[in-house]
Design an enzyme around this catalytic site. Structure first.
Site, short mmCIF file in Angstrom:
data_model
loop_
_atom_site.label_atom_id
_atom_site.label_comp_id
_atom_site.label_asym_id
_atom_site.label_seq_id
_atom_site.Cartn_x
_atom_site.Cartn_y
_atom_site.Cartn_z
N ASN A 1 34.51 54.23 35.44
CA ASN A 1 35.86 54.56 34.98
C ASN A 1 36.82 53.43 35.34
O ASN A 1 36.67 52.75 36.34
CB ASN A 1 36.33 55.89 35.57
CG ASN A 1 37.09 55.72 36.88
OD1 ASN A 1 38.29 55.44 36.88
ND2 ASN A 1 36.38 55.86 38.00
N ASN B 1 40.85 49.99 40.12
CA ASN B 1 41.45 49.99 38.80
C ASN B 1 42.96 49.77 38.79
O ASN B 1 43.60 49.87 37.74
CB ASN B 1 41.11 51.30 38.08
CG ASN B 1 39.61 51.47 37.93
OD1 ASN B 1 38.91 50.52 37.59
ND2 ASN B 1 39.12 52.66 38.22
N THR B 2 43.55 49.52 39.95
CA THR B 2 44.95 49.11 40.06
C THR B 2 44.96 47.72 40.65
O THR B 2 44.41 47.50 41.75
CB THR B 2 45.75 50.09 40.94
OG1 THR B 2 45.79 51.37 40.31
CG2 THR B 2 47.17 49.59 41.14
N LYS C 1 41.23 56.47 52.44
CA LYS C 1 40.03 56.38 51.60
C LYS C 1 39.70 54.91 51.35
O LYS C 1 40.54 54.15 50.87
CB LYS C 1 40.24 57.10 50.26
CG LYS C 1 38.96 57.18 49.43
CD LYS C 1 39.06 58.20 48.31
CE LYS C 1 37.73 58.38 47.60
NZ LYS C 1 37.79 59.43 46.58
N SER D 1 40.89 52.19 45.12
CA SER D 1 40.54 52.20 43.71
C SER D 1 40.47 50.77 43.19
O SER D 1 41.36 49.96 43.47
CB SER D 1 41.58 52.98 42.90
OG SER D 1 41.37 52.78 41.51
N ASN E 1 35.01 55.28 47.96
CA ASN E 1 35.44 55.28 46.57
C ASN E 1 34.33 54.70 45.69
O ASN E 1 33.18 54.58 46.13
CB ASN E 1 36.73 54.46 46.45
CG ASN E 1 37.68 54.98 45.38
OD1 ASN E 1 37.26 55.30 44.27
ND2 ASN E 1 38.95 55.06 45.71
N PHE F 1 44.84 55.40 37.66
CA PHE F 1 45.82 56.34 38.23
C PHE F 1 46.71 56.95 37.14
O PHE F 1 47.94 57.02 37.29
CB PHE F 1 46.70 55.68 39.29
CG PHE F 1 46.03 55.34 40.59
CD1 PHE F 1 44.76 55.78 40.89
CD2 PHE F 1 46.71 54.56 41.52
CE1 PHE F 1 44.16 55.46 42.11
CE2 PHE F 1 46.12 54.25 42.74
CZ PHE F 1 44.84 54.68 43.03
#
Length: 345
Positions: free
Chosen positions: A113, A182-183, A222, A180, A251, A117
């Site tokens: 993915n 993805n940021t 996390k 994450s 994660n 967010f």
């Protein structure tokens, strides 16, 4: 045969993000009709654990990411989880990354993915939490916070502090998501100096909020599976130094070795599911070796059955969370893990 095992082949014919919305729409309908037996075939016996000063009815939880806006808490609570974590939420609403951004790799029991967010912002998130019966009845609810994509990394602490202020009164615990992939630049916050400064700001604000609200809400961090031994040791030392209450490991991963050659394997984003298990277990074991009993670890990553959950506990975790395994196996995974952990502390 469970309802989910019948529905899964149909859901897997749909685009993954569309299937996500269809599945949640169905779950919410069943919940409103008062048909929890369709979601959970057997009742999970209580197996309470006290972790971070919280009494968890059983040690199997839902990881953040599945319900980013806290819109489906009550339906999810019917699956037998000992605790539910929702988010990641950011101060302002944001659409996330462009679609398509969610990809199944069924040959590997995995998902990639790059959602970014996507959420409706912290104010709407809090309203959803307040409306849920699970919250109103005292269910253990973790609220996971992050930063907006448009916030410069040097201003990230401002976003985390804003979210902490807003979610604090309604959380059983708060998770700070700095892992994450993805940021842009978010994982930079796992570095020594950046993490030191962020934790100092968060814990100072938490202490003030504890005085203001008359209750001390635990904070957990996390982290990613893509950390080397030196990075893990540094993070562990900072967690102890700043008196953080817990750590969630891990994660999603950026590694692709385990899925090389499969369709979608080269898509950008975080890989979750079975291929993450070994890396997650490694990080948990390294954290436990460094931390001892100084603070608890919540293990997540690659749990597809009871033995996988037991491996997390053996590595040093006190609780576990599932996500991708739930998509592939459905609610029976929760019961399977709960059974496997009943004789373990």
């Amino acid at each position: 045969m469970s309802l989910y095992s019948l529905a899964r082949p149909l859901l897997f014919l749909l685009d993954p993000e569309k299937a996500h919305h269809v599945a949640f729409g169905s779950l919410d309908t069943l919940e409103k009709l008062g048909l929890p037996g369709c979601l959970m075939q057997q009742r999970i016996a209580e197996d309470a654990r006290e972790v971070m000063g919280i009494r968890f009815p059983n040690p199997v939880g839902l990881a953040a990411g599945l319900d980013k806006d806290g819109e489906h808490i009550d339906a999810l609570s019917r699956m037998g989880f000992g605790f539910i974590e929702v988010g990641t939420v950011t101060p302002k609403p944001q659409a996330g990354n462009a679609q398509p951004r969610l990809f199944r790799l069924p040959e590997a029991n995995a998902i990639i993915n790059r959602m970014g967010f996507n959420n409706g912002g912290v104010d709407a998130f809090v309203r959803n939490v307040q409306r849920s019966r699970f919250y109103q009845q005292g269910g253990v609810l973790g609220l996971n916070i992050g930063k907006n994509a448009g916030t410069p990394i040097e201003k990230a602490a401002d976003d985390y502090l804003h979210c902490l202020e807003r979610v604090y009164p309604y959380a059983s615990y708060v998770t700070v998501n700095i892992s994450s992939p993805n940021t842009k630049n978010l994982r930079q916050l796992q570095g020594g100096d950046e993490l030191d400064a962020l934790l100092a700001a968060l814990m100072e604000r938490r202490d003030r909020l504890a005085d203001q609200h008359g209750k001390r809400i635990p904070l957990a961090l996390k982290i990613a599976p893509d950390l080397d031994s030196e990075q893990i040791a540094r993070i562990a030392d900072l967690l102890v130094q700043h008196r953080v209450d817990g750590v969630i490991a891990t994660n999603t991963t950026l590694a692709r070795d385990a899925v090389k050659g499969l369709r979608h394997a080269d898509e950008a984003g975080g890989l979750s599911g079975a291929p993450v298990k070994a890396g997650s277990d490694r990080v948990i074991a390294a954290l436990h070796a460094r931390l001892g009993n100084a603070l608890p670890i919540i293990g997540v990553g690659g749990i597809f059955g009871g033995q996988d959950a037991a491996d997390k506990i053996a590595a040093g975790a006190r609780l576990v969370q599932v996500y991708t395994g739930l998509i592939y196996r459905g609610p029976e995974l929760v019961a399977d893990c709960a059974r496997a952990l009943r004789t373990r502390v």
